[in-house]
Design an enzyme around this catalytic site. Structure first.
Site, PDB file in Angstrom:
ATOM      1  N   SER A 171       0.833  -1.200   0.000  1.00 56.00           N
ATOM      2  CA  SER A 171       0.000   0.000   0.000  1.00 56.00           C
ATOM      3  C   SER A 171       0.865   1.246   0.000  1.00 56.00           C
ATOM      4  O   SER A 171       1.663   1.467   0.916  1.00 56.00           O
ATOM      5  CB  SER A 171      -0.912   0.006   1.224  1.00 56.00           C
ATOM      6  OG  SER A 171      -1.528   1.269   1.320  1.00 56.00           O
ATOM      7  N   HIS A 195      -1.018  -1.150  -4.337  1.00 55.23           N
ATOM      8  CA  HIS A 195      -2.336  -0.848  -3.764  1.00 55.23           C
ATOM      9  C   HIS A 195      -2.426   0.653  -3.489  1.00 55.23           C
ATOM     10  O   HIS A 195      -1.596   1.219  -2.774  1.00 55.23           O
ATOM     11  CB  HIS A 195      -2.495  -1.646  -2.473  1.00 55.23           C
ATOM     12  CG  HIS A 195      -3.841  -1.564  -1.845  1.00 55.23           C
ATOM     13  ND1 HIS A 195      -4.904  -2.351  -2.237  1.00 55.23           N
ATOM     14  CD2 HIS A 195      -4.312  -0.794  -0.823  1.00 55.23           C
ATOM     15  CE1 HIS A 195      -5.967  -2.078  -1.487  1.00 55.23           C
ATOM     16  NE2 HIS A 195      -5.632  -1.133  -0.627  1.00 55.23           N
ATOM     17  N   ASP A 213      -4.791   3.577  -1.977  1.00 51.21           N
ATOM     18  CA  ASP A 213      -5.937   3.818  -1.099  1.00 51.21           C
ATOM     19  C   ASP A 213      -6.509   5.208  -1.317  1.00 51.21           C
ATOM     20  O   ASP A 213      -5.857   6.201  -1.017  1.00 51.21           O
ATOM     21  CB  ASP A 213      -5.490   3.693   0.363  1.00 51.21           C
ATOM     22  CG  ASP A 213      -5.273   2.245   0.758  1.00 51.21           C
ATOM     23  OD1 ASP A 213      -6.208   1.450   0.618  1.00 51.21           O
ATOM     24  OD2 ASP A 213      -4.150   1.918   1.203  1.00 51.21           O
ATOM     25  N   MET A 240      -9.209   7.851  -0.189  1.00 50.56           N
ATOM     26  CA  MET A 240     -10.092   8.169   0.948  1.00 50.56           C
ATOM     27  C   MET A 240     -10.644   9.572   0.782  1.00 50.56           C
ATOM     28  O   MET A 240      -9.877  10.510   0.550  1.00 50.56           O
ATOM     29  CB  MET A 240      -9.302   8.084   2.248  1.00 50.56           C
ATOM     30  CG  MET A 240      -8.616   6.753   2.466  1.00 50.56           C
ATOM     31  SD  MET A 240      -7.644   6.812   3.969  1.00 50.56           S
ATOM     32  CE  MET A 240      -6.957   5.146   3.986  1.00 50.56           C
ATOM     33  N   HIS A 248      -8.207   1.037  -4.448  1.00 48.64           N
ATOM     34  CA  HIS A 248      -9.204   0.756  -3.401  1.00 48.64           C
ATOM     35  C   HIS A 248      -9.943   2.049  -3.081  1.00 48.64           C
ATOM     36  O   HIS A 248      -9.393   2.943  -2.451  1.00 48.64           O
ATOM     37  CB  HIS A 248      -8.450   0.200  -2.177  1.00 48.64           C
ATOM     38  CG  HIS A 248      -9.303  -0.067  -0.988  1.00 48.64           C
ATOM     39  ND1 HIS A 248      -8.786  -0.287   0.274  1.00 48.64           N
ATOM     40  CD2 HIS A 248     -10.647  -0.156  -0.839  1.00 48.64           C
ATOM     41  CE1 HIS A 248      -9.764  -0.496   1.135  1.00 48.64           C
ATOM     42  NE2 HIS A 248     -10.909  -0.411   0.489  1.00 48.64           N
ATOM     43  N   MET A 288     -12.253   4.083  -1.059  1.00 49.35           N
ATOM     44  CA  MET A 288     -12.980   4.266   0.209  1.00 49.35           C
ATOM     45  C   MET A 288     -13.662   5.624   0.116  1.00 49.35           C
ATOM     46  O   MET A 288     -13.278   6.595   0.779  1.00 49.35           O
ATOM     47  CB  MET A 288     -11.997   4.192   1.385  1.00 49.35           C
ATOM     48  CG  MET A 288     -11.535   2.770   1.672  1.00 49.35           C
ATOM     49  SD  MET A 288     -10.016   2.751   2.656  1.00 49.35           S
ATOM     50  CE  MET A 288      -8.816   3.011   1.381  1.00 49.35           C
ATOM     51  N   MET A 323     -11.804  -6.518   4.468  1.00 47.46           N
ATOM     52  CA  MET A 323     -11.001  -5.598   5.287  1.00 47.46           C
ATOM     53  C   MET A 323     -10.682  -6.260   6.621  1.00 47.46           C
ATOM     54  O   MET A 323     -11.578  -6.774   7.300  1.00 47.46           O
ATOM     55  CB  MET A 323     -11.757  -4.292   5.537  1.00 47.46           C
ATOM     56  CG  MET A 323     -11.903  -3.386   4.325  1.00 47.46           C
ATOM     57  SD  MET A 323     -10.356  -2.916   3.517  1.00 47.46           S
ATOM     58  CE  MET A 323      -9.451  -2.119   4.848  1.00 47.46           C
ATOM     59  N   ASP A 329      -6.632  -6.765   3.727  1.00 44.27           N
ATOM     60  CA  ASP A 329      -6.056  -5.423   3.782  1.00 44.27           C
ATOM     61  C   ASP A 329      -6.192  -4.878   5.197  1.00 44.27           C
ATOM     62  O   ASP A 329      -7.302  -4.689   5.691  1.00 44.27           O
ATOM     63  CB  ASP A 329      -6.806  -4.546   2.764  1.00 44.27           C
ATOM     64  CG  ASP A 329      -6.318  -3.111   2.730  1.00 44.27           C
ATOM     65  OD1 ASP A 329      -5.293  -2.809   3.364  1.00 44.27           O
ATOM     66  OD2 ASP A 329      -6.960  -2.297   2.039  1.00 44.27           O
TER      67      ASP A 329
HETATM   68  C1  DX5 Z   1      -6.675   1.029   5.398  1.00 42.14           C
HETATM   69  C2  DX5 Z   1      -6.156   0.867   3.977  1.00 42.14           C
HETATM   70  C3  DX5 Z   1      -5.010  -0.028   3.888  1.00 42.14           C
HETATM   71  C4  DX5 Z   1      -3.778   0.440   4.619  1.00 42.14           C
HETATM   72  C5  DX5 Z   1      -3.072  -0.775   5.112  1.00 42.14           C
HETATM   73  O1  DX5 Z   1      -7.804   1.825   5.361  1.00 42.14           O
HETATM   74  O2  DX5 Z   1      -7.187   0.353   3.144  1.00 42.14           O
HETATM   75  O3  DX5 Z   1      -4.689  -0.361   2.548  1.00 42.14           O
HETATM   76  O4  DX5 Z   1      -2.912   1.198   3.831  1.00 42.14           O
HETATM   77  O5  DX5 Z   1      -2.017  -0.372   5.915  1.00 42.14           O
HETATM   78  P1  DX5 Z   1      -1.235  -1.382   6.883  1.00 42.14           P
HETATM   79  O6  DX5 Z   1      -0.707  -2.487   6.041  1.00 42.14           O
HETATM   80  O7  DX5 Z   1      -0.175  -0.506   7.454  1.00 42.14           O
HETATM   81  O8  DX5 Z   1      -2.229  -1.882   7.892  1.00 42.14           O
HETATM   82 ZN    ZN Z   2      -6.644  -0.467   1.100  1.00 45.80          ZN
END
Ligand code: DX5
Ligand code: ZN
Length: 229
Positions: A21, A46, A48, A50, A79, A81, A150, A188
């Site tokens: 990620s 990956h 993310d 948000m 991903h 969110m 998740m 994840d």
């Molecule tokens: C959390 C994200 C993850 C995050 C994982 O909301 O979707 O992808 O980056 O981070 P680690 O591996 O540090 O838990």
């Molecule tokens: Zn993620």
């Protein structure tokens, strides 16, 4: 840059895929961080996204996806969110996403969004939060290339893995077998060599790992440990 001279065989749900990620990378040197991940053995990257609404954090948007797409040649696992994945979808397609994962809890017509992702030429992923029952994704299993379970409440990197999600992974793997489907199962949140091993036993094959890869003293060793866990 896309793979032109070096075609790859796409992984199946029997192959282990490691997807570091970018959230845990050094944002002041994104291009080099992605190159570092590729050199260390990453299969996918990956990303993310948000929106500060679906989750209590804001990360980055399509411009970052496009930067990674243009500066490095790696499969982009995006991903979303965000509350309205249907609204933002076209921008991530244009930015170069290869796989787009949307949440079943978001405000959209889930089946329609999944259809649009595939129609755009991307792989379609469906995510569910730790508190969401696995039954909520069952109606869509025919329409997906990947199910993301998740293993933390989404929003932040560096959180502790939630083992209570494991039975959902087992159920998803069982349904996949019973229905004769082939979607990947991705985990994840809080994934490292130890938790990846447990999730792999339960049926997961795609491992998102932020902190345990980018912040490891030796990223290649960390990725290999997850692959062999
Ligand atoms: C959390 C994200 C993850 C995050 C994982 O909301 O979707 O992808 O980056 O981070 P680690 O591996 O540090 O838990
Ligand atoms: Zn993620």
């Amino acid at each position: 840059m896309r793979r032109i001279f070096c075609p790859v065989i796409p992984p199946t749900c029997r192959d282990r895929v490691i997807s570091p990620s970018l959230l845990a990378a050094d944002f002041s040197r994104v291009r080099d961080e992605v190159t570092r991940a590729i050199t260390a053995g990453s299969d996918w990257m990956h990303l993310d996204i948000m929106d500060g609404h679906f989750v209590d954090n804001i990360s980055f948007g399509p411009a970052m996806v496009q930067t990674v797409h243009e500066t490095n040649d790696i499969f982009l696992d995006v991903h979303l969110m965000v509350s309205r994945p249907d609204h933002f979808l076209p921008r991530f397609v244009s930015a170069g996403a290869d796989l787009i994962t949307v949440h079943v809890e978001a405000e959209h017509d889930v089946a329609d969004t999944l259809k649009k992702i595939r129609a755009a030429g991307c792989l379609a992923g469906l995510a569910l939060n730790p508190a969401t029952p696995i039954e909520d994704v069952r109606p869509f299993l025919n329409e997906i290339d990947l199910l993301l379970c998740m293993t933390v409440v989404p929003g932040f990197g560096g959180q502790a893995f939630m083992p209570e999600v494991l039975p959902k992974i087992e159920t998803a793997a069982r349904w996949r077998e019973e229905l004769g489907l082939a979607f990947h199962i991705e985990v994840d949140g809080g994934i490292d060599a130890k938790t990846a091993g447990i999730c792999g036993q339960a049926g997961a094959n795609v491992f998102v790992a932020g902190s345990s890869t980018f912040k490891a003293p030796d990223m290649a060793a960390a990725i290999l440990a997850i692959r062999e866990a």
